[in-house]
Design a protein around this motif. Sequence first.
Motif, PDB file in Angstrom:
ATOM      1  N   PRO A 137      -3.686  -3.091  -3.624  1.00 52.75           N
ATOM      2  CA  PRO A 137      -2.758  -3.078  -2.487  1.00 52.75           C
ATOM      3  C   PRO A 137      -3.354  -3.596  -1.178  1.00 52.75           C
ATOM      4  CG  PRO A 137      -2.669  -0.994  -3.674  1.00 52.75           C
ATOM      5  CD  PRO A 137      -3.868  -1.735  -4.175  1.00 52.75           C
ATOM      6  N   LEU A 138      -4.659  -3.781  -1.113  1.00 52.26           N
ATOM      7  CA  LEU A 138      -5.265  -4.186   0.156  1.00 52.26           C
ATOM      8  C   LEU A 138      -5.067  -5.659   0.461  1.00 52.26           C
ATOM      9  CD1 LEU A 138      -8.674  -2.310   0.473  1.00 52.26           C
ATOM     10  CD2 LEU A 138      -6.557  -1.958   1.742  1.00 52.26           C
ATOM     11  N   TYR A 144      -4.523   3.656   3.834  1.00 53.92           N
ATOM     12  CA  TYR A 144      -4.968   3.420   2.464  1.00 53.92           C
ATOM     13  C   TYR A 144      -6.487   3.344   2.368  1.00 53.92           C
ATOM     14  CZ  TYR A 144      -4.770   1.775  -2.320  1.00 53.92           C
ATOM     15  OH  TYR A 144      -4.919   1.684  -3.677  1.00 53.92           O
ATOM     16  N   ASN A 145      -7.150   2.968   3.472  1.00 56.21           N
ATOM     17  CA  ASN A 145      -8.619   2.952   3.471  1.00 56.21           C
ATOM     18  C   ASN A 145      -9.180   4.351   3.207  1.00 56.21           C
ATOM     19  OD1 ASN A 145      -8.159   0.352   4.175  1.00 56.21           O
ATOM     20  ND2 ASN A 145      -9.474   0.326   5.973  1.00 56.21           N
ATOM     21  N   ALA A 148       0.849  -1.200   0.000  1.00 59.99           N
ATOM     22  CA  ALA A 148       0.000   0.000   0.000  1.00 59.99           C
ATOM     23  C   ALA A 148       0.880   1.244   0.000  1.00 59.99           C
ATOM     24  CB  ALA A 148      -0.909  -0.006   1.212  1.00 59.99           C
TER      25      ALA A 148
END
Length: 288
Positions: A206-207, A137-138, A122
């Motif tokens: 990326p998660l 990143y969320n 991420a």
Amino acid sequence: MDYAGVVCLEILYMIAFLALTSAGLAIVFGMMRVINLAHGEFVMLGGYTTIACYNNGINIYFAMLVVAPVVVGLVGLIVERTIIRFLYGRMIDTMLATWGLSLLLIGLVTLIFGNTAVSVPAPVSGYQLGEYQMGGYNLFIILITVALTLVMWAVLRFTRAGLIARGAMQGPDVVSSLGYDPRKIYMYTFTAGAALSGLAGGVLAPLTGLLPSSGGAYIAKAFITVITGGAAVVSGTLSSAVVFGTVNQLVSFAAHPVIGELAMLALAIILLRLMPKGITGRFFRDGT
């Protein structure tokens, strides 16, 4: 207080996740009435495109926001020209064709990348919220979804291209009489829907680790969100994403994530029983 903030952010993230993964399907199924069972594989292709670009030294933001939607949009264009354009108005045939396409894409990706999980780091670091460590990143996904929703709404509501596309889906004969070719409009619309699916896959890559079979994790939630939302592309997808995202996360925090998924599915069944035309068919009949 910190825990309440964590719950609110997780609810916003789930709403964004549902809206982002459903955006492409909302265009293809909500507007065009094409049941695309390869939607999850389009999302998966966006993720693999981002990972491949990153591994070859391309900036990850450029890979996920530009390359992934362009590549998957081109795949969608080829699919529309070679398969979908012959099946408009034949929903069962479209289901079978896109189901076969999903198997083909899974096989091709397995052949190229193998059957092991791949991932990409991420690009946004985490942050501290009180005593809780949160994923930064969320927040990026939430912002991207807000921007994407506003752009979709503005294009469909205020631009000539959006007006023509909506008109072609509702009355192709009328649009044809005005000098536009409905077949080309269908082609552009399907390509745009595929590109949005690729964007979703690229942003979400990326998660979690990706597998060739990862598309199955997206398609069920996307169909539930789009069908329950109703015919309106933006307001329907957003309203059902808000309802399901809130219920899913509240139940998950109170009980277990699996129970949260079951609660979302049960709620979808109840809502479709009470509102067969979806949320927007009941409350926002003139929405975009």
